[in-house]
Design an enzyme around this catalytic site. Structure first.
Site, mmCIF file in Angstrom:
data_model
loop_
_atom_site.group_PDB
_atom_site.id
_atom_site.type_symbol
_atom_site.label_atom_id
_atom_site.label_comp_id
_atom_site.label_asym_id
_atom_site.label_seq_id
_atom_site.Cartn_x
_atom_site.Cartn_y
_atom_site.Cartn_z
ATOM 1 N N LEU A 1 0.813 -1.214 0.000
ATOM 2 C CA LEU A 1 0.000 0.000 0.000
ATOM 3 C C LEU A 1 0.847 1.264 0.000
ATOM 4 O O LEU A 1 0.424 2.300 -0.488
ATOM 5 C CB LEU A 1 -0.927 0.017 1.223
ATOM 6 C CG LEU A 1 -1.962 -1.115 1.304
ATOM 7 C CD1 LEU A 1 -2.722 -1.035 2.611
ATOM 8 C CD2 LEU A 1 -2.926 -1.046 0.123
ATOM 9 N N GLY A 2 2.033 1.179 0.561
ATOM 10 C CA GLY A 2 2.893 2.358 0.608
ATOM 11 C C GLY A 2 4.147 2.096 1.411
ATOM 12 O O GLY A 2 4.257 1.108 2.149
ATOM 13 N N GLY B 1 7.258 4.040 3.874
ATOM 14 C CA GLY B 1 7.620 5.200 4.682
ATOM 15 C C GLY B 1 9.048 5.130 5.133
ATOM 16 O O GLY B 1 9.838 4.292 4.691
ATOM 17 N N GLY C 1 9.430 1.759 7.305
ATOM 18 C CA GLY C 1 8.886 0.476 6.902
ATOM 19 C C GLY C 1 7.867 0.610 5.789
ATOM 20 O O GLY C 1 7.736 1.655 5.155
ATOM 21 N N SER C 2 7.127 -0.485 5.567
ATOM 22 C CA SER C 2 6.146 -0.550 4.487
ATOM 23 C C SER C 2 4.811 -1.013 5.036
ATOM 24 O O SER C 2 4.742 -1.711 6.047
ATOM 25 C CB SER C 2 6.622 -1.525 3.393
ATOM 26 O OG SER C 2 7.895 -1.150 2.909
ATOM 27 N N VAL C 3 3.741 -0.646 4.320
ATOM 28 C CA VAL C 3 2.391 -1.014 4.730
ATOM 29 C C VAL C 3 1.781 -1.914 3.654
ATOM 30 O O VAL C 3 1.859 -1.607 2.463
ATOM 31 C CB VAL C 3 1.509 0.229 4.934
ATOM 32 C CG1 VAL C 3 0.112 -0.175 5.382
ATOM 33 C CG2 VAL C 3 2.146 1.167 5.959
ATOM 34 N N LYS D 1 1.602 -2.691 9.020
ATOM 35 C CA LYS D 1 2.775 -1.829 8.926
ATOM 36 C C LYS D 1 3.985 -2.617 9.398
ATOM 37 O O LYS D 1 4.136 -2.889 10.587
ATOM 38 C CB LYS D 1 2.586 -0.564 9.758
ATOM 39 C CG LYS D 1 3.745 0.422 9.648
ATOM 40 C CD LYS D 1 3.453 1.704 10.400
ATOM 41 C CE LYS D 1 4.585 2.699 10.240
ATOM 42 N NZ LYS D 1 4.298 3.976 10.952
ATOM 43 N N ASP E 1 4.823 14.644 12.799
ATOM 44 C CA ASP E 1 5.038 14.337 11.383
ATOM 45 C C ASP E 1 3.731 14.480 10.601
ATOM 46 O O ASP E 1 3.335 13.572 9.856
ATOM 47 C CB ASP E 1 5.611 12.930 11.228
ATOM 48 C CG ASP E 1 6.280 12.710 9.867
ATOM 49 O OD1 ASP E 1 6.583 13.720 9.198
ATOM 50 O OD2 ASP E 1 6.496 11.556 9.485
#
Length: 902
Positions: free
Chosen positions: A589-590, A592, A595-597, A612, A718
């Site tokens: 999904l994305g 950051g 990490g990743s989702v 996540k 953030d």
């Protein structure tokens, strides 16, 4: 008139010369070859191979840089190619990579491929090819050869030894043969392949002994697969020479004898397969030297003697399978102390004895334990309740005794519990009904007494229950799993009664109420005052304990991960891996900073979740995991992302794994709607003006809750569009608390005066200016980020846009246009949604209403993002302001609509 034939002849001669030039290797020779290839194979993929584009742009075709008219790669994997492989491929003489795998090709590999002297990689796997030509192994530049899953038969040509520079050779899943008469000459010839790193000849019909010459590939060979063959004899003692090996699979063979002690020299070994063989004798203690080993498969063989305690040195091991051997003695405690053991521990069907060591509770990440079919005894250690991600527990066919430990109720994710054919006694604990995911429960052939716990009928996932051959008594429940129970599941319990009619059990006796009425009244007269006094006493004690516990929590704050585990049911790595298809790119999904989702479907759940996964190799990611856990466990607000559960485990590579399971947001992040990836903007991929206002209100209210209504206060640190997620109804939820800060109670309401010692918090473009000067995280820093994000939402201009150079930023950009040129800097996609006016006058009115609201929105964004912290608007006032802007906008819209209607 005579000149015309001459001109025609000259023209024909030019055409012939052109064709001749092309045939001798001119620029169009490869194009002609490709067209001939297309003519020999029907496939929809080849439809693009036509004159409308250069052949170098045809699908699957790559031309060289130095020779732009020569084909260097042809990749047509999974392209539905059928028929025999046309020999014209051999004319692509500059070809370096050829991949025709996973098609419907059959017949012979054409010998013409032997002309591809530049070929480095050949992949013809997963077809129906049947003949390997000798010429193929004359290609001395080949490095990668994959011929697996075809229909090759007979012997491998001895010329395979000419592939001096080959690195990977895959021949598995064919019908290749080798026997004593051939003496494995092709393996012997492979000793000349000085660069060979990967050899896979699995799933063939090789027989005879494994030639010792294979150990000559001592430094280069990294992966060796000879499984699923009929090879026999013993493992070469010199197997220890293959010091470069990290994968060794000898499973499903007829190998016999003992494991050479020299195997302990394979220090790089990550996986070893010795399963389904005739190997026997002791498991050598030298195997404990394989400190990089992740997976050890040695089930269904003839190993005997004790399990070596040296296995406890394999600190990276996450799979241990030693079932169906002749192992005896006790289970070494050292095995239960392996921190990485997480996939499964299978020691079933041996002759192991003694109790289960209490160290079993150390396996907090284990997914499955199978100790069935042994001679184990004693009680199940209460510490087994620490294995909180355990899904399957098989302890049947042993001599365990005593009761079922209450701690099993801690295993909320347990799906299979089999305790049949032991000597368990006592009552079945009612707490077993709190194991929420239990699907199969087998307690047959024990000495359990008392009633069947009624709590079992509340387990909606339980579909298989066996309590046969015990001493159970009383009424059989009728709900849940008991609705479909069969007689065989309760047989052997003479004192059971009731249940569904299909069980054919006698009805339970009915108490004579009249006979016992007076006796009950007397009992109540004594019991009620006593019970009342006891309840008061218990209530006082409970209140004291709760107060004491609250004080203790304040004084001794537990680690974040433990708090999360208490609050949420933990899940295992494998549940998340299965639900996300091994964290595939398709479910990403994305990404950051930490990490990743991924999109994920949990077992037995219909709803999607977001996982996540933290990149623990990234500096600060562990702290980010802890910070997010700590923040999310404290908050409850409709516009904050909700945590469902967490995972702190070991992955299949033996690496630490941490993840949060969050509610799934089907409309992705706000960033994707402000800056759509599609070059064609439409109402379906952009936001209307009213949607933006609603989203802003959700965000501001969430932040107001964190700052002013959450104890203690939380600073997000953030705030940016990619951290705002949109639900199905386009409502917004704030996420990513990875660098959030929880303020101590002594902190002032708006600002921390001390300098920060942890570095700048936030993302470039959204960071408050004072953070760059060393100021600590503050509420006013969040307000700055909110102001920048607000301006970005209505201008569709990123604060990191290339236009912002030197001292210019998004705040200054908006301030310069404020208030007169608000429409000039507004996001043009807003107007895609304003199409309901009937004439120019209506359009002008709508545009005027939006312009008036835009001025107010930009004014709010500018006020929140001022350079000096103390000049910024207080968040509570900002929330009131954005509500007023939205109310005024909708009020003006209603007035306009009424004017249009009249």
């Amino acid at each position: 008139m005579a000149i015309r034939p001459t001109r025609l002849a000259l023209s024909l001669l030019c055409v012939v010369m052109t064709i001749g030039t092309a045939s001798r290797g001119g620029g169009n020779s490869d194009e002609a070859t490709l067209l001939a290839f297309k003519a020999g194979h029907s496939s929809s993929v080849l439809a693009s191979w036509n004159s409308s584009a250069s052949f170098c742009n045809w699908e699957g075709v790559t031309c060289g840089r130095r020779r732009p008219t020569r084909v260097v790669a042809l990749d047509l994997r999974s392209s539905n190619l059928t028929g025999t492989l046309t020999p014209v491929v051999g004319n692509l003489t500059f070809l370096r990579w050829l991949n025709l795998s996973s098609n419907g090709l059959y017949g012979e590999i054409p010998p013409s491929l032997g002309r591809l002297r530049h070929l480095r990689s050949l992949d013809l796997g997963s077809n129906s090819l049947s003949v390997i030509p000798y010429s193929l192994f004359n290609l001395t530049s080949l490095k990668y050869v994959y011929l697996f899953r075809n229909r090759f038969s007979g012997f491998v040509p001895s010329t395979v030894g000419r592939l001096r520079f080959v690195e990977r050779l895959g021949l598995y899943s064919n019908r290749l043969e080798a026997d004593k008469s051939k003496g494995w000459e092709f393996i012997t010839s492979l000793a000349n392949c000085s660069q060979l790193q990967y050899l896979d000849i699995a799933y063939n019909s090789f027989s005879g002994k494994l030639p010792r010459s294979i150990v000559n590939l001592s430094t280069t060979l990294q992966e060796l697969y000879v499984d699923h063959n009929s090879i026999s004899g013993s493992m070469p003692e010199e197997i220890g020479n293959l010091i470069g090996l990290d994968m060794l699979d000898l499973g499903f063979t007829n190998l016999s004898g003992v494991i050479p002690t020299s195997i302990g020299k394979l220090a790089n070994l990550v996986e070893i397969g010795l399963h389904y063989t005739s190997l026997s004798g002791l498991i050598p203690s030298s195997i404990g030297n394989l400190t990089n080993l992740n997976r050890l498969y040695a089930f269904y063989s003839n190993f005997e003697g004790p399990i070596p305690a040296s296995l406890g040195e394999l600190k990276k091991l996450f799979v241990l399978g030693l079932s169906n051997n002749h192992l005896n003695g006790s289970i070494p405690r050292e095995i239960f102390e392996l921190p990485s053991l997480s996939w499964f521990l299978d020691l079933s069907s041996n002759s192991l004895s003694g109790p289960i060591p209490s160290e079993v509770g150390t396996l907090v990440n284990i997914n499955a334990v199978d100790l069935s079919g042994n001679q184990l005894s004693g009680q199940i250690p209460d510490s087994i309740g620490n294995c909180i991600v355990l899904e399957s527990l098989y302890l049947e066919e042993n001599s365990f005794e005593g009761g079922i430990p209450q701690s099993l109720s801690n295993l909320k994710g347990l799906t299979i519990l089999n305790l049949t054919m032991n000597k368990f006694s006592g009552k079945i604990p009612d707490t077993i009904g709190s194991i929420q995911q239990l699907q199969k429960l087998s307690l047959a052939h024990n000495n359990f007494s008392g009633p069947i716990p009624a709590s079992l009928q509340n387990l909606t996932t339980l579909w298989q229950l066996d309590v046969s051959f015990n001493n159970l008594q009383g009424e059989v429940p009728v709900k849940g799993v008991f609705r479909n129970l069969t007689f065989s599941s309760v047989v052997g319990n003479d004192n059971l009664c009731g249940g569904i009619p299909q069980l054919h059990l006698p009805p339970c006796p009915i108490l004579d109420v009249r006979k016992n009425k007076n006796q009950h009244l007397k009992s109540l007269a004594i019991a009620l005052p006593t019970t009342g006094a006891m309840l008061v006493l218990v209530s006082v004690i409970v209140l004291i304990l709760l107060h004491h516990r609250k004080l203790k929590r304040r004084q001794n704050r537990q680690a974040t991960s433990l708090v999360i585990e208490e609050q949420y049911q933990r899940v295992s790595y494998y549940v998340l891996s299965r639900g996300s298809n091994d964290f595939s790119e398709a479910n990403l999904l994305g990404k950051g900073r930490y990490g990743s989702v991924y999109r994920c479907t949990l077992d037995n759940e219909d709803a999607l979740v977001a996982v996540k996964v933290f990149d623990l190799q990234q500096l600060g990611s562990s702290k980010s995991f802890e910070a997010e856990c700590e923040a999310l466990r404290r908050v409850r607000h409709r516009s904050l992302i909700k945590i469902i559960t967490c995972c702190s485990s070991i992955d299949p590579r033996g690496q630490e794994f941490k993840a949060l399971v969050l509610e799934f947001m089907p409309n992705g992040s706000l960033d994707g709607w402000i800056h759509p990836k599609s070059s064609k903007c439409s109402p379906s991929n952009t936001l209307s003006f009213s949607q933006r206002l609603n989203i802003v209100i959700d965000i501001f209210e969430a932040m107001d809750y964190l700052h002013n209504h959450c104890q203690p206060s939380i600073i997000h640190c953030d705030m940016k569009p990619s951290n705002i997620l949109l639900a199905e109804d386009m409502s917004a939820k704030v996420g990513d608390f990875g660098i959030s800060k929880i303020l101590p109670k002594s902190t002032t309401k708006t600002h921390l005066n001390s300098k920060s010692s942890i570095g700048i918090r936030g993302s470039i473009g959204y960071i408050a200016p004072e953070y760059g000067e060393g100021s600590a995280a503050s509420k006013l820093g969040d307000i700055y980020s909110l102001g920048i994000m607000l301006l970005e939402m209505f201008t569709a201009t990123s604060p990191t846009d290339d236009m912002f150079k030197d001292s210019l930023n998004l705040h200054d950009f908006a301030a310069a246009a404020f208030p007169d040129r608000a429409l000039e800097i507004a996001d043009e996609t807003i107007w895609l949604h304003e199409t309901n006016y009937t004439d120019v006058t209506d359009a002008s009115m709508t545009r005027g209403i939006i312009q008036q609201s835009l001025v107010s929105v930009f004014g709010l964004g500018i006020s929140c993002s001022k350079q000096q912290p103390r000049e910024r608007m207080v968040l509570a006032d900002a929330v009131s302001k954005i509500h007023a802007i939205r109310d005024e906008y909708f009020k003006s819209q209603m007035v306009e609509q009424r004017a249009i209607e009249h």
